[in-house]
Design an enzyme around this catalytic site. Sequence first.
Site, PDB file in Angstrom:
ATOM      1  N   CYS A  96      -9.087  22.621  -6.366  1.00 14.45           N
ATOM      2  CA  CYS A  96      -9.438  20.941  -6.680  1.00 14.45           C
ATOM      3  C   CYS A  96      -8.414  19.978  -5.922  1.00 14.45           C
ATOM      4  CB  CYS A  96      -9.320  20.760  -8.037  1.00 14.45           C
ATOM      5  SG  CYS A  96      -7.810  20.716  -8.687  1.00 14.45           S
TER       6      CYS A  96
ATOM      7  N   CYS B 177      -6.611  17.661  -6.858  1.00 11.20           N
ATOM      8  CA  CYS B 177      -5.263  17.223  -7.471  1.00 11.20           C
ATOM      9  C   CYS B 177      -4.404  18.574  -7.405  1.00 11.20           C
ATOM     10  CB  CYS B 177      -5.293  16.919  -8.985  1.00 11.20           C
ATOM     11  SG  CYS B 177      -6.044  18.288  -9.989  1.00 11.20           S
TER      12      CYS B 177
END
Length: 146
Positions: A52, A54
């Site tokens: 992802c 993040c």
Amino acid sequence: MTMDFNFYMEDITKQARSEMEASGYEQLTTPEEVEAAFKRPGTTLVMVNSVCGCAGGIARPAAAHAIHYDKRPDHLVTVFAGQDKEATAYARMIFGEDHLPSSPSFALLKDGKLVAEVGRYEIEGHDPMSVVTNLQGQFEEHCEEI
């Protein structure tokens, strides 16, 4: 234009793995590797990696920079959620019933027992330096000076 999704994911995964290895983290890809690593004496920082945004923009940079500190874990390891599923599941089982599975995340073990965590909710939406500060606070409390 069409793109082979599997090829794309393999490229992202390869990059994510190489970032962690370049930072000094050992890849744990099987439950057996997790078990052996978690049995080591001392402190172990586990980074639960992910593909992802993040993870790439916050967690992996924080993992790389947090270890440049006077007190730091004896061992640096990583499992890859969604990729090395059995290894990740086994690590999370060892973290204990109170552990809330999330990725990316960090777990700090001392002699194989969970002593601190930094969950996704403390990563996503934060800047890398705040995650570094959080991790180094855990190192200050639980790790020895190297």
